[in-house]
Scaffold this active site. Structure first.
Site, PDB file in Angstrom:
ATOM      1  N   ARG A  64       0.845  -1.205   0.000  1.00 28.12           N
ATOM      2  CA  ARG A  64       0.000   0.000   0.000  1.00 28.12           C
ATOM      3  C   ARG A  64       0.877   1.251   0.000  1.00 28.12           C
ATOM      4  NH1 ARG A  64      -5.078   1.096   1.424  1.00 28.12           N
ATOM      5  NH2 ARG A  64      -5.400  -1.022   2.148  1.00 28.12           N
ATOM      6  N   ARG A  90     -10.180   2.742  -1.723  1.00 24.90           N
ATOM      7  CA  ARG A  90      -8.884   2.422  -1.097  1.00 24.90           C
ATOM      8  C   ARG A  90      -8.637   3.402   0.044  1.00 24.90           C
ATOM      9  NH1 ARG A  90      -7.378  -2.373  -2.851  1.00 24.90           N
ATOM     10  NH2 ARG A  90      -7.532  -2.466  -5.102  1.00 24.90           N
ATOM     11  N   LEU A  92      -6.146   5.763   1.796  1.00 25.96           N
ATOM     12  CA  LEU A  92      -4.866   6.401   1.467  1.00 25.96           C
ATOM     13  C   LEU A  92      -3.862   6.119   2.577  1.00 25.96           C
ATOM     14  CD1 LEU A  92      -6.024   9.927   0.210  1.00 25.96           C
ATOM     15  CD2 LEU A  92      -5.392   7.919  -1.173  1.00 25.96           C
ATOM     16  N   ASN A 106     -13.826  13.581   1.143  1.00 29.69           N
ATOM     17  CA  ASN A 106     -14.316  12.289   0.693  1.00 29.69           C
ATOM     18  C   ASN A 106     -15.838  12.266   0.758  1.00 29.69           C
ATOM     19  OD1 ASN A 106     -14.428   9.554  -0.001  1.00 29.69           O
ATOM     20  ND2 ASN A 106     -14.211   8.883   2.128  1.00 29.69           N
ATOM     21  N   THR A 107     -16.442  11.560  -0.192  1.00 26.71           N
ATOM     22  CA  THR A 107     -17.899  11.387  -0.130  1.00 26.71           C
ATOM     23  C   THR A 107     -18.163   9.990   0.420  1.00 26.71           C
ATOM     24  OG1 THR A 107     -17.985  10.406  -2.350  1.00 26.71           O
ATOM     25  CG2 THR A 107     -18.262  12.794  -2.196  1.00 26.71           C
ATOM     26  N   HIS A 108     -19.235   9.883   1.234  1.00 25.75           N
ATOM     27  CA  HIS A 108     -19.566   8.581   1.800  1.00 25.75           C
ATOM     28  C   HIS A 108     -21.081   8.394   1.795  1.00 25.75           C
ATOM     29  CE1 HIS A 108     -18.939   4.953   4.110  1.00 25.75           C
ATOM     30  NE2 HIS A 108     -19.902   5.337   4.940  1.00 25.75           N
ATOM     31  N   SER A 135     -22.744  11.786   3.262  1.00 19.85           N
ATOM     32  CA  SER A 135     -21.847  12.689   3.999  1.00 19.85           C
ATOM     33  C   SER A 135     -20.662  13.080   3.134  1.00 19.85           C
ATOM     34  CB  SER A 135     -21.295  11.988   5.256  1.00 19.85           C
ATOM     35  OG  SER A 135     -22.351  11.507   6.079  1.00 19.85           O
ATOM     36  N   ASP A 140      -8.934  12.082   7.209  1.00 21.23           N
ATOM     37  CA  ASP A 140      -7.798  12.004   8.143  1.00 21.23           C
ATOM     38  C   ASP A 140      -7.259  10.579   8.064  1.00 21.23           C
ATOM     39  OD1 ASP A 140      -9.856  11.765  11.180  1.00 21.23           O
ATOM     40  OD2 ASP A 140      -9.534  10.377   9.518  1.00 21.23           O
ATOM     41  N   GLY A 142      -8.018   8.024   9.656  1.00 12.63           N
ATOM     42  CA  GLY A 142      -8.934   6.944  10.018  1.00 12.63           C
ATOM     43  C   GLY A 142      -9.780   6.502   8.829  1.00 12.63           C
ATOM     44  N   ASP A 144     -13.141   6.995   7.401  1.00 12.33           N
ATOM     45  CA  ASP A 144     -14.372   7.830   7.433  1.00 12.33           C
ATOM     46  C   ASP A 144     -14.559   8.509   8.787  1.00 12.33           C
ATOM     47  OD1 ASP A 144     -15.886   5.204   5.507  1.00 12.33           O
ATOM     48  OD2 ASP A 144     -14.974   7.064   4.788  1.00 12.33           O
TER      49      ASP A 144
END
Ligand code: GRF
Length: 199
Positions: A64, A90, A92, A106-108, A135, A140, A142, A144
């Site tokens: 990774r 993925r 990061l 990020n979109t979730h 959302s 960061d 973590g 999400d």
């Protein structure tokens, strides 16, 4: 003008919505590059809009971290003001987050902190809940867990499948993402402050 790089893994329907919004006169941001961790179907949207695209296939790398180093190299070349993860499936590596934070969103497809992770839609459906959501968060280290920049509830209807529920969530996700990008570009949303009033 805010220069945005978008990372995807899949069909890129959220990417396409952002490309269409950015094509409108007066939109204060533009997508300058699109990257993927595989030969993603959504890269075709970049081609449709004449925007450079790159693929850094995860499976071609030993680790990774090695994948992340190449991804960061490709992103860095475009000097984006903002990195948008829109369907990137993925995590990061921390080194990549450190390099581009705080300007990574990020979109979730869930109402975080409910149902984080790769199966937010499936998990919400399986929970028996009557509603879930969409959302947009700051990324960061973590999964999400970053500050919530925008979120909105979406109903779960009787008889919903994962596909029908996701199809109801995505338009909300796109609208929130476009609005967050617009607010960042207009200087109305400062990612460098730690807490954000969720909209
Ligand atoms: C989006 O709902 C995104 O939040 C999730 O996967 C979906 C990607 O859809 N991670 P698309 O590739 O934008 O169509």
């Amino acid at each position: 003008m805010l220069n945005v790089a978008v990372l995807i893994s899949g069909t890129g329907s959220n990417l396409r919505a952002l490309l269409e919004a950015a094509a409108a006169p007066g939109f204060p941001a533009r997508v300058i590059a699109v990257g993927a961790d595989r030969d993603a179907e959504g890269l075709a949207h970049a081609a449709d809009f004449g925007i450079p695209a790159f693929s850094v296939p995860f499976r071609a790398f030993e680790s990774r971290e090695a994948w992340g180093e190449e991804l960061a190299t490709q992103l860095r070349a475009w000097s984006p003001n903002l990195v948008v993860l829109s369907g990137l499936m993925r995590l990061l590596p921390p080194a990549v987050v450190r390099e581009f934070a705080p300007a990574i969103v990020n979109t979730h497809p869930a109402y975080l902190p409910e149902f984080p992770g790769a199966h937010g839609v499936r998990d919400a459906l399986a929970s028996g809940a009557s509603q879930t959501g969409a959302s947009v968060i700051q990324v960061d280290d973590g999964v999400d867990t970053g500050p919530i920049l925008a979120q909105e509830r979406v109903a779960i209807e009787p008889g919903d499948t994962e596909e029908s529920l996701h199809a109801r969530i995505k338009p909300v996700e796109r609208r929130l993402l476009i609005d967050v990008v617009r607010r960042i570009a207009a200087g109305d949303l400062d990612l460098s402050t730690s807490a954000h009033p969720a909209h």
